[in-house]
Structures are given as structure tokens and as C-alpha cells.
Design a protein around this motif. Structure first.
Motif, short mmCIF file in Angstrom:
data_model
loop_
_atom_site.label_atom_id
_atom_site.label_comp_id
_atom_site.label_asym_id
_atom_site.label_seq_id
_atom_site.Cartn_x
_atom_site.Cartn_y
_atom_site.Cartn_z
N ASP A 251 -9.83 13.48 -2.28
CA ASP A 251 -10.49 12.49 -1.43
C ASP A 251 -9.94 11.09 -1.69
OD1 ASP A 251 -12.33 14.12 0.09
OD2 ASP A 251 -13.41 14.44 -1.78
N ALA A 252 -9.58 10.82 -2.95
CA ALA A 252 -8.98 9.53 -3.26
C ALA A 252 -7.65 9.36 -2.53
CB ALA A 252 -8.77 9.41 -4.77
N GLU A 253 -6.86 10.43 -2.47
CA GLU A 253 -5.60 10.38 -1.75
C GLU A 253 -5.83 10.17 -0.26
OE1 GLU A 253 -1.42 10.60 -1.22
OE2 GLU A 253 -2.62 10.41 -3.04
N ARG A 254 -6.85 10.84 0.27
CA ARG A 254 -7.19 10.68 1.69
C ARG A 254 -7.61 9.25 1.99
NH1 ARG A 254 -11.78 10.28 4.37
NH2 ARG A 254 -12.97 10.67 2.46
N MET A 255 -8.44 8.68 1.13
CA MET A 255 -8.90 7.30 1.33
C MET A 255 -7.73 6.33 1.31
SD MET A 255 -12.28 7.52 -1.10
CE MET A 255 -12.59 5.75 -1.12
N LYS A 256 -6.81 6.56 0.39
CA LYS A 256 -5.63 5.68 0.29
C LYS A 256 -4.80 5.74 1.56
CE LYS A 256 -1.96 7.03 -1.88
NZ LYS A 256 -1.02 7.47 -2.93
N CYS A 257 -4.55 6.97 2.04
CA CYS A 257 -3.68 7.15 3.20
C CYS A 257 -4.31 6.64 4.50
CB CYS A 257 -3.30 8.62 3.34
SG CYS A 257 -2.29 9.27 1.99
N TYR A 258 -5.60 6.89 4.70
CA TYR A 258 -6.25 6.55 5.97
C TYR A 258 -6.80 5.13 6.01
CZ TYR A 258 -5.93 11.36 7.62
OH TYR A 258 -5.46 12.59 8.03
N ILE A 273 -16.64 2.58 4.41
CA ILE A 273 -15.97 3.86 4.19
C ILE A 273 -16.91 4.77 3.42
CG2 ILE A 273 -14.00 5.03 3.12
CD1 ILE A 273 -12.49 2.36 3.32
N ASP A 274 -17.01 6.03 3.85
CA ASP A 274 -17.80 7.02 3.12
C ASP A 274 -16.94 7.63 2.02
OD1 ASP A 274 -20.10 6.67 4.59
OD2 ASP A 274 -19.55 8.18 6.08
N ALA A 275 -17.33 7.43 0.77
CA ALA A 275 -16.64 8.01 -0.38
C ALA A 275 -17.38 9.25 -0.82
CB ALA A 275 -16.57 7.00 -1.52
N LEU A 276 -16.75 10.43 -0.67
CA LEU A 276 -17.39 11.69 -1.02
C LEU A 276 -17.28 11.92 -2.52
CD1 LEU A 276 -15.91 13.79 1.94
CD2 LEU A 276 -18.09 12.57 1.84
N VAL A 277 -18.36 11.66 -3.25
CA VAL A 277 -18.31 11.67 -4.71
C VAL A 277 -18.37 13.07 -5.30
CG1 VAL A 277 -19.25 9.36 -4.90
CG2 VAL A 277 -20.80 11.32 -4.84
N GLY A 278 -18.81 14.05 -4.55
CA GLY A 278 -18.88 15.40 -5.10
C GLY A 278 -19.53 16.35 -4.12
N GLU A 279 -19.30 17.66 -4.31
CA GLU A 279 -19.85 18.67 -3.41
C GLU A 279 -21.37 18.66 -3.45
OE1 GLU A 279 -19.45 23.47 -2.56
OE2 GLU A 279 -18.09 22.47 -3.97
N GLY A 280 -21.97 18.60 -2.28
CA GLY A 280 -23.43 18.63 -2.20
C GLY A 280 -24.11 17.30 -2.44
N GLN A 281 -23.34 16.27 -2.74
CA GLN A 281 -23.93 14.96 -3.00
C GLN A 281 -23.78 14.06 -1.79
OE1 GLN A 281 -22.94 13.09 -6.76
NE2 GLN A 281 -22.24 15.03 -7.63
#
Length: 412
Positions: A251-258, A273-281
Motif C-alpha cells: 500500500d505504501a508503494e501504491r500511495m507513492k505511485c498514485y 488520502i485513505d491509508a489502509l493500515v491493516g486488514e479489517g481495520q
């Protein structure tokens, strides 16, 4: 190659991806892409192989994809080498002639004198490129045969690599049941993909922003004349994002690229920006300004190190006006503009010159090395031997001297 056609295969083993390219060369020397393959790189860190099994699998799968797409089977590849330990220097060699006209035997004696000078302790010579001759101190002589001289000299540009990591690349490829046609220093390959002939002749700096390594190389007179390796790359930016916001690496790579950029914008404070910190969170909302601030810190460090490397190599004055950035890190938004401000020089993004059939996804700066390998391999083999000295066992058999003699003969 197992096919009757003139097939060429290139393999770039990078820290983030392993990519393969199969091309066909026609009677006029033009290349056409037949197949490509790419796999996530595993077992490679800072450009060096650290897990042989994982690397071998990635190589095999990338080549297999290219073979399936092209419908042909290849036997050997031209591969890249980008790990730390690459060194570059110029070896000056001369012999006494006593005033008689230069003969072919004098040239061979000149190269024999340079044999020991090009040897590197604990290193393997990847490239040995004879430059122009020198006659009694007068440089720039293209053809000395027949000229009277007291001393005949030549400058040999040498690129060498640490032997152990080079052996690992060689072994990983052979473990995938492939032969090694040549192992090329990545900066030398990339230069042939994204620099113009005028740039390489008049003087240009090439900055390869790889995943784990940034290679800074100088090119003048049509060859690579300086090289510096910085053990930091674009993946360090992604790691910084992951640690700063507690997000998974992907997700960090995705955030950087987009959403990432090397420069701030007044609108960044308002864009969320929505930062997805973990599954289910629940995602954590951050501003784009916060993201760019994290990216900038690492980009400032890399740019400063690049600036220092250029100064150490004497890249200044009239020949120090143009800088080309390539590699996957050059895709970051506004990267060229930011580095232009730091370096105080014209900076452009270097993308590989298009090959017919090359997928659009491989036309970005992250594939300069791969395309450059194919272009080098497509050149007349006798012409390219000064750039690629082939597999390790050939180098151990004294192939360097023989090939240098052949190159100088052709130049004569």
C-alpha cells in the motif's frame, strides 16, 4: 539460440523486478519485440543476489513468460549487473617506438603492455573500451598506422565488478538452464537505451534511480567515463511511507505511485488520502501534504548524494549542463523538476527508445536497462566486444587481451 532466426534475449535482474525481453533482428539490423516477461524480484537486495533459490525461480519464470509470448525457446541471455562494487577508471598505456612508423605489431605490443594494467585485484573486468590513440603526446588520433612516432599510447576505459556478486548473477542464470552471452554493467546498458548519440559524445550525466541503488554515471566521447554507486533507491521512499503511516509495503508503494510527488502543491493540504493500515481495520485519512513531506525527506537525501557524486567526478562547466534521470524512481511525479532545482542543471527523464512490439507498460524509465541490453546485443558482435566481455570463464582465459587487440585492429 535454438531458433534459426537471429534472436536476442535480454534479462534485467533488479531489486524490485526481474524482466526478460526476446527480440528478432532482421537483415537490416532492426529489432522487433517477440515476447516479454516480468516477475517480482525475490532474493535480491541492493542489487546483489542474497537468496539463490528465489532468484533462480524469478529468472526462470520471467524468461518462461517471454518464451510463451514469443513462441520461441532461447538458450542464452545478455544480463545486467547493477550491484555496488562497480568501479570505473581510465588506464593509460604506451610503448616506445623509437621513431619508426606504427605497425600492426606495435598495436599488439601496446595491448600486451596494458594486460596487467587492466587487471583488478578481487574484481572481474566487465568492459574494456579502447579510446583514441596518442602519438607523442598528441591525443585524438584515430588511425596511427604508418605515422612516425617515438611513443604510441592508448587510453583504455575499464569497468570492473566485485567477483563474488558477479558470480552469483552468473550462477543464478545458469541454474535456470540458460547460458550467459554477456554480463553488462547496468549504466552502460541504460545509456544505449535513453541517451542520444550527441549526449553521449558531448557529455552527459545519467542518474539511474533503481529500487535499492542509485547509479550515477558520466558519459563523454561516446563511452562511460565515470561511475559512482549510492546504496539508496526508490524503495527506501516506500519504506519511509510504510513506517510513517503504519501501512503495508504494497500500500505504501501504491500511495507513492498514485499520490506521491517530489514537490509540494498548494492543494496538497486539502486533498485527503485513505491509508489502509491493516486488514479489517478502518483506513486512516491523511493529507497529501503529509505524504509528500515524507517523500521529500528521502528525495532530498538522494538528490544531495547525487549532487555530491557529480561534483566528485568533476561534472561541471560546459560539459556539465545536461542530466538524464532514468530507472523506476524517475517515474515519481515532478522528480525531474525537483532534481533540476537541486543540481542547477537541465534535467530530463530518460525513457527507452521505442522498439516495435514493446508493450506500453515497458516503455517507461524503469525498463531502460532491459532495452539497452537488447540494443547492445543487436549490434555487430565484433563491434560490441569492447563493451561486453562475456561470461566469467572467458574472462579467466585471457579473452580480454585478444578482444582488445581485435577491437583496435578494427579501429585501425
Amino acid at each position: 539460440m535454438a531458433d534459426d532466426r537471429d534472436l536476442i534475449a535480454a534479462l534485467d535482474i533488479g531489486s524490485s523486478k526481474v524482466s526478460a525481453l526476446i527480440c528478432e533482428k532482421d537483415d537490416e539490423g532492426n529489432l522487433r519485440v517477440l515476447g516479454t516477461g516480468q516477475r517480482e524480484s525475490r532474493g535480491v537486495k541492493r542489487g546483489a543476489i542474497v537468496d539463490m533459490d528465489l532468484s533462480e525461480v524469478a529468472v526462470r519464470e520471467a524468461v518462461d513468460l517471454a518464451e510463451r509470448m514469443s513462441g520461441v525457446t532461447i538458450d542464452d541471455v545478455w544480463a545486467s549487473f547493477a550491484a555496488g562494487g562497480l568501479t570505473s577508471d581510465l588506464v593509460e598505456v604506451d610503448v616506445e617506438l623509437g621513431g619508426h612508423p606504427v605497425e600492426q605489431g606495435d598495436i599488439e605490443r601496446l595491448l600486451a603492455a596494458g594486460r596487467e594494467a587492466t587487471d583488478r585485484e578481487d574484481q572481474v573486468t566487465l568492459h574494456a573500451h579502447p579510446a583514441l590513440y596518442t602519438i607523442d603526446g598528441v591525443q585524438g588520433v584515430k588511425n596511427p598506422l604508418g605515422l612516425h612516432a617515438d611513443r604510441l599510447g592508448v587510453d583504455i576505459h575499464v569497468i570492473a565488478a566485485d567477483e563474488a556478486p558477479l558470480k552469483n548473477v552468473d550462477f543464478a542464470i545458469r541454474s535456470a538452464h540458460l547460458g550467459v552471452g554477456a554480463i553488462i554493467a547496468a549504466p552502460a546498458a541504460s545509456a544505449h537505451a535513453c541517451l542520444s548519440e550527441d549526449e553521449r559524445d558531448l557529455g552527459v550525466a545519467l542518474v539511474e534511480l533503481g529500487a535499492d541503488i542509485t547509479n550515477v554515471s558520466l558519459h563523454a566521447g561516446g563511452m562511460l567515463v565515470g561511475l559512482h554507486t549510492i546504496p539508496i533507491g526508490a524503495r527506501d521512499v516506500s519504506e519511509d511511507i510504510a513506517m510513517a503511516f503504519g501501512v503495508p509495503r504494497r500500500d505504501a508503494e501504491r500511495m507513492k505511485c498514485y499520490y506521491g510527488s517530489a514537490m509540494q502543491s498548494p492543494r496538497d493540504n486539502a486533498e485527503m488520502i485513505d491509508a489502509l493500515v491493516g486488514e479489517g481495520q478502518e483506513p486512516v485519512r491523511i493529507t497529501r501534504a503529509q505524504l509528500v513531506n515524507v517523500i521529500r525527506q528521502r528525495i532530498e537525501e538522494i538528490s544531495g548524494l547525487v549532487d555530491g557524486a557529480l561534483k566528485d567526478m568533476g561534472f561541471s562547466g560546459p560539459v556539465g549542463r545536461q542530466v538524464v534521470i532514468t530507472g523506476g524512481g524517475a517515474d515519481l511525479k515532478n522528480m525531474a523538476d525537483y532534481m533540476q532545482g537541486v543540481l542547477g542543471r537541465n534535467v530530463r527523464v530518460g525513457r527507452p527508445k521505442g522498439l516495435p512490439g514493446l508493450p506500453e507498460a515497458m516503455q517507461g524509465p524503469g525498463f531502460s536497462t532491459l532495452v539497452g541490453l537488447a540494443r547492445l546485443a543487436a549490434r555487430d558482435r565484433s563491434d560490441v566486444r569492447d563493451l561486453a566481455l562475456g561470461a566469467l570463464e572467458e574472462q579467466r582465459k585471457g579473452g580480454l587481451l585478444a578482444r582488445l587487440v581485435r577491437v583496435l585492429r578494427q579501429g585501425s
